[in-house]
Design a protein around this motif. Structure first.
Motif, PDB file in Angstrom:
ATOM      1  N   CYS A   1       0.832  -1.209   0.000  1.00  0.00           N
ATOM      2  CA  CYS A   1       0.000   0.000   0.000  1.00  0.00           C
ATOM      3  C   CYS A   1       0.867   1.259   0.000  1.00  0.00           C
ATOM      4  CB  CYS A   1      -0.929   0.010   1.213  1.00  0.00           C
ATOM      5  SG  CYS A   1      -1.955   1.486   1.219  1.00  0.00           S
ATOM      6  N   HIS A   2       0.690   2.072  -1.029  1.00  0.00           N
ATOM      7  CA  HIS A   2       1.564   3.238  -1.200  1.00  0.00           C
ATOM      8  C   HIS A   2       1.412   4.261  -0.079  1.00  0.00           C
ATOM      9  CE1 HIS A   2      -1.479   6.218  -2.883  1.00  0.00           C
ATOM     10  NE2 HIS A   2      -2.165   5.130  -2.640  1.00  0.00           N
ATOM     11  N   VAL A   3       0.280   4.216   0.632  1.00  0.00           N
ATOM     12  CA  VAL A   3       0.050   5.180   1.715  1.00  0.00           C
ATOM     13  C   VAL A   3       1.176   5.115   2.755  1.00  0.00           C
ATOM     14  CG1 VAL A   3      -1.508   5.839   3.591  1.00  0.00           C
ATOM     15  CG2 VAL A   3      -2.444   5.081   1.403  1.00  0.00           C
TER      16      VAL A   3
ATOM     17  N   PHE B   1      -2.503   5.340   9.849  1.00  0.00           N
ATOM     18  CA  PHE B   1      -3.105   4.468   8.856  1.00  0.00           C
ATOM     19  C   PHE B   1      -2.927   3.008   9.240  1.00  0.00           C
ATOM     20  CE2 PHE B   1      -2.918   2.337   4.596  1.00  0.00           C
ATOM     21  CZ  PHE B   1      -4.199   2.651   4.180  1.00  0.00           C
TER      22      PHE B   1
ATOM     23  N   PRO C   1      -4.632  -1.772   4.644  1.00  0.00           N
ATOM     24  CA  PRO C   1      -5.793  -2.515   4.145  1.00  0.00           C
ATOM     25  C   PRO C   1      -6.147  -3.732   4.994  1.00  0.00           C
ATOM     26  CG  PRO C   1      -3.920  -2.635   2.617  1.00  0.00           C
ATOM     27  CD  PRO C   1      -3.618  -1.567   3.604  1.00  0.00           C
TER      28      PRO C   1
ATOM     29  N   CYS D   1      -6.820   5.913   2.034  1.00  0.00           N
ATOM     30  CA  CYS D   1      -6.888   4.949   0.929  1.00  0.00           C
ATOM     31  C   CYS D   1      -7.502   5.624  -0.285  1.00  0.00           C
ATOM     32  CB  CYS D   1      -7.754   3.755   1.354  1.00  0.00           C
ATOM     33  SG  CYS D   1      -8.271   2.733  -0.043  1.00  0.00           S
ATOM     34  N   ASN D   2      -6.820   5.547  -1.420  1.00  0.00           N
ATOM     35  CA  ASN D   2      -7.412   6.129  -2.631  1.00  0.00           C
ATOM     36  C   ASN D   2      -7.810   5.017  -3.608  1.00  0.00           C
ATOM     37  OD1 ASN D   2      -4.937   5.404  -3.653  1.00  0.00           O
ATOM     38  ND2 ASN D   2      -4.462   7.371  -4.552  1.00  0.00           N
ATOM     39  N   ILE D   3      -8.182   3.884  -3.028  1.00  0.00           N
ATOM     40  CA  ILE D   3      -8.797   2.773  -3.755  1.00  0.00           C
ATOM     41  C   ILE D   3      -8.089   2.412  -5.051  1.00  0.00           C
ATOM     42  CG2 ILE D   3     -11.101   3.016  -2.775  1.00  0.00           C
ATOM     43  CD1 ILE D   3     -11.766   4.702  -5.281  1.00  0.00           C
ATOM     44  N   THR D   4      -6.767   2.491  -5.041  1.00  0.00           N
ATOM     45  CA  THR D   4      -6.025   2.149  -6.252  1.00  0.00           C
ATOM     46  C   THR D   4      -5.751   0.643  -6.343  1.00  0.00           C
ATOM     47  OG1 THR D   4      -4.227   3.167  -5.022  1.00  0.00           O
ATOM     48  CG2 THR D   4      -4.991   4.316  -6.958  1.00  0.00           C
ATOM     49  N   LYS D   5      -6.229  -0.125  -5.362  1.00  0.00           N
ATOM     50  CA  LYS D   5      -6.356  -1.578  -5.504  1.00  0.00           C
ATOM     51  C   LYS D   5      -5.083  -2.409  -5.519  1.00  0.00           C
ATOM     52  CE  LYS D   5     -10.912  -2.105  -7.431  1.00  0.00           C
ATOM     53  NZ  LYS D   5     -11.750  -2.706  -8.435  1.00  0.00           N
ATOM     54  N   CYS D   6      -3.967  -1.865  -5.078  1.00  0.00           N
ATOM     55  CA  CYS D   6      -2.762  -2.697  -5.050  1.00  0.00           C
ATOM     56  C   CYS D   6      -2.884  -3.815  -4.019  1.00  0.00           C
ATOM     57  CB  CYS D   6      -1.540  -1.837  -4.767  1.00  0.00           C
ATOM     58  SG  CYS D   6      -1.150  -0.779  -6.165  1.00  0.00           S
ATOM     59  N   CYS D   7      -3.582  -3.524  -2.912  1.00  0.00           N
ATOM     60  CA  CYS D   7      -3.767  -4.578  -1.905  1.00  0.00           C
ATOM     61  C   CYS D   7      -4.472  -5.774  -2.542  1.00  0.00           C
ATOM     62  CB  CYS D   7      -4.544  -4.039  -0.699  1.00  0.00           C
ATOM     63  SG  CYS D   7      -6.024  -3.102  -1.102  1.00  0.00           S
TER      64      CYS D   7
ATOM     65  N   THR E   1     -10.408  -4.293  -1.771  1.00  0.00           N
ATOM     66  CA  THR E   1     -10.902  -2.948  -2.083  1.00  0.00           C
ATOM     67  C   THR E   1     -12.400  -2.962  -2.377  1.00  0.00           C
ATOM     68  OG1 THR E   1      -8.754  -2.726  -3.171  1.00  0.00           O
ATOM     69  CG2 THR E   1     -10.264  -0.872  -3.361  1.00  0.00           C
TER      70      THR E   1
ATOM     71  N   LEU F   1     -13.035  -2.259   1.583  1.00  0.00           N
ATOM     72  CA  LEU F   1     -12.679  -0.852   1.746  1.00  0.00           C
ATOM     73  C   LEU F   1     -13.737   0.087   1.170  1.00  0.00           C
ATOM     74  CD1 LEU F   1      -8.862  -1.090   0.956  1.00  0.00           C
ATOM     75  CD2 LEU F   1     -10.034  -1.316   3.141  1.00  0.00           C
TER      76      LEU F   1
HETATM   77  S1  SF4 Z   1      -6.699   0.239  -2.282  1.00  0.00           S
HETATM   78 FE1  SF4 Z   1      -5.463  -0.915  -0.839  1.00  0.00          FE
HETATM   79  S2  SF4 Z   1      -3.356  -0.561  -1.483  1.00  0.00           S
HETATM   80 FE2  SF4 Z   1      -4.609   0.995  -2.474  1.00  0.00          FE
HETATM   81  S3  SF4 Z   1      -4.550   2.789  -1.136  1.00  0.00           S
HETATM   82 FE3  SF4 Z   1      -6.339   1.587  -0.549  1.00  0.00          FE
HETATM   83  S4  SF4 Z   1      -5.618   0.266   1.082  1.00  0.00           S
HETATM   84 FE4  SF4 Z   1      -3.805   1.026   0.050  1.00  0.00          FE
END
Ligand code: SF4
Ligand code: SF4
Ligand code: FES
Ligand code: FES
Lengths: 264, 255
Positions: free
Chosen positions: B154-156, B167, B170, B202-208, B219, B223
């Motif tokens: 997670c880039h956060v 934070f 995820p 979280c900006n829901i970019t889905k890497c998790c 996500t 999330l």
């Molecule tokens: S979607 Fe998952 S990896 Fe992406 S910012 Fe949110 S918690 Fe982090």
């Protein structure tokens, strides 16, 4: 053979592995952000052109980017929603400007589009396990991005827009059932409505917010249906984006007299 | 059908270290963890790696293989070409203890910060009555093997270490969602998710979701639904107005 924390003497400093490469990925991770950037930019360019283009009506076809047409001065009688034009002669700008904010806002705050443009335009992150270029990050926890939370209001508006596109399609079907444009509009109306229904806010509103599904069997079934669509939300977002662009362009080409064959 | 593969493995302690090159034998059917073990047995007896089950179920062998968070025991050598150099590094987000072993206590800390399941006082143990459809949603989240690769990617926090205090990552935002969706949980999870555990980051970019070895749709199913629940509580004027007019205070939208 394994070494655990307890076996090894405590290191002098607890810090992460100092690796200076931005990423060690060897695949083409830059493709997703690049393709996203190109497609979305193309869509924005087209949409900007279409909003200011005046040939949006070729009876019985109505270009989606200009629907509904709500102003007396700019809308031909036939292009009005049930003959309704609430804005008087004073409004002489392109009709699309009036309603554009709703579908644009819907897509802009959509969870899928957010993911795509955060990656493709803001590089936050450009791809997984690739460092982002920004030194500070607060995501959607503050202004302005905290405003993304109004997405559900755009969803309500999108339902109305979806119905209007369905109205346009049905009207075309009644007046010109054999026209290719009719079927282009029908196809587009279906895809736009499927996209709208697959929305995460829709999934939440149908029953996602409940904790006792068993007490709400009807809503639970609706949630099951929306969840199935929702799993395809990204695909529907993209397909409906192409279909709305295609349908809009088609109608304008007919209106401009560029497409002139009998079944156009 | 063996061949010699080129490996680059990060070696070091307490953060300082470098990538070391190895040429090592690979046999059919092997996974990356097998090769790491062969390095231990032949060329680098003090190479540190954490593992347990070798079956993708204990979540111990998380590492980064060619830059991607992966389980060493579930990454088949057959997915690489024979002339490819395979780079193996420890998870970047957590402090390194030695070589591929990181200190993942950040995750235990975050887990402790989330209040546990809180049933209503009136219901006694043994009196819970739940139907399968009421708990089905959260069962997906129970598949988690706590490999912490989602928190790692997670880039956060991966790119912004300073966000670690604010934070939960995820893995634990998903835990909050699981509890919030629980038919018998009455604790306030929504305000806490946003204010204390950083759901807004979280900006829901889905890497998790991309890295989860259990293929949990973190996500989409945890999330985003949790974000929507937070909107109910904090950002939706209509829901807010409704709760004022009808005086639905307390458990809020727990339906
Ligand atoms: S979607 Fe998952 S990896 Fe992406 S910012 Fe949110 S918690 Fe982090
Ligand atoms: S959610 Fe998936 S990636 Fe995250 S700790 Fe659990 S199993 Fe690992
Ligand atoms: S339209 Fe994409 S999430 Fe609502
Ligand atoms: S060793 Fe258990 S998951 Fe890999």
């Amino acid at each position: 053979m394994t070494q655990t924390a307890a076996d090894s003497p405590a290191p002098a400093r607890r810090q992460r592995a100092q690796i200076k490469e931005r990423t060690l990925r060897t695949d083409q991770w830059w493709r997703y952000p690049l393709v996203t950037f190109i497609i979305f930019t193309a869509f924005l360019v087209y949409a900007t052109w279409a909003i200011f283009d005046n040939s949006f009506f070729a009876a019985p076809y109505h270009a989606p980017f200009a629907s509904p047409c709500l102003a007396e001065a700019v809308c031909p009688e036939d292009a009005r929603l049930f003959g309704w034009a609430p804005l008087g002669d004073w409004y002489t700008w392109p009709p699309g400007l009036l309603i554009l904010g709703l579908p644009a806002g819907f897509r802009f705050t959509c969870y899928y589009y957010r993911k795509a443009y955060y990656r493709g335009f803001w590089l936050s992150p450009p791809a997984c396990a690739v460092n982002e270029p920004h030194s500070k990050y607060t995501g959607e926890s503050r202004f302005p991005l905290i405003l993304q939370n109004i997405h559900r209001y755009f969803f309500y508006a999108a339902i109305v827009i979806g119905l209007i596109l369905a109205y346009d399609a049905v009207k075309a079907l009644i007046e010109k059932p054999g026209g290719i444009g009719t079927w282009v509009l029908i196809g587009n109306a279906i895809l736009i409505n499927l996209y709208t229904l697959s929305c995460h806010s829709c999934r939440h509103i149908t029953a996602g917010r409940l904790n006792h599904f068993s007490k709400h069997p009807v809503r639970y079934r609706a949630w099951g249906f929306v969840s199935k669509l929702n799993a395809k939300h990204q695909e529907l977002a993209l397909i409906s984006m192409f279909s709305v662009m295609g349908a809009d362009l088609y109608v304008r080409l007919v209106a401009k007299g560029i497409l002139t064959f009998t079944f156009a | 059908m063996g061949y010699k593969a080129k490996f680059r493995v990060w070696r070091g302690e307490g953060g300082e270290g470098k990538l070391e090159d190895f040429t090592v034998e690979v046999n059919e059917g092997e996974v990356v963890l097998d090769i790491i073990h062969r390095l231990q047995a032949t060329q680098a007896p003090d190479l540190a790696v954490r593992w347990n089950c070798k079956a993708g179920k204990c979540g111990s062998c998380s590492m980064e293989i060619n830059g991607k968070p992966r389980l060493g025991c579930m990454t088949r050598m057959s997915t690489f070409t024979e002339d490819e150099t395979i780079t193996v590094t420890p998870m970047r987000t957590f402090p390194v203890i030695k070589d591929l072993v990181t200190d993942v206590s950040f995750n235990y800390q975050k887990a402790r910060e989330i209040p546990s399941f809180t049933p209503p006082a009136s219901v006694k143990p043994g009196e819970y009555r739940m139907q399968q459809i009421d708990v089905e949603r959260s069962q997906e989240f129970r598949k988690c093997i706590e490999c912490f690769m989602c928190n790692n990617v997670c880039h956060v926090i991966r790119d912004h270490e300073e966000n670690k205090t604010n934070f939960a990552g995820p893995r634990f935002l998903m835990r909050i969602a699981e509890l919030d969706m629980h038919p018998y949980d009455v604790a306030d999870r929504k305000d806490a998710a946003q204010e204390e555990h950083g759901l807004g980051y979280c900006n829901i970019t889905k890497c998790c979701t991309e890295v989860c070895p259990e293929h949990i749709k973190i996500t989409d199913n945890a999330l985003i639904p949790m974000k929507e629940r937070v909107v109910d509580r904090k950002y939706d004027p209509l829901v807010w107005l409704g709760s004022k007019i009808f005086k639905r205070s307390g458990s809020g939208s727990k339906g």
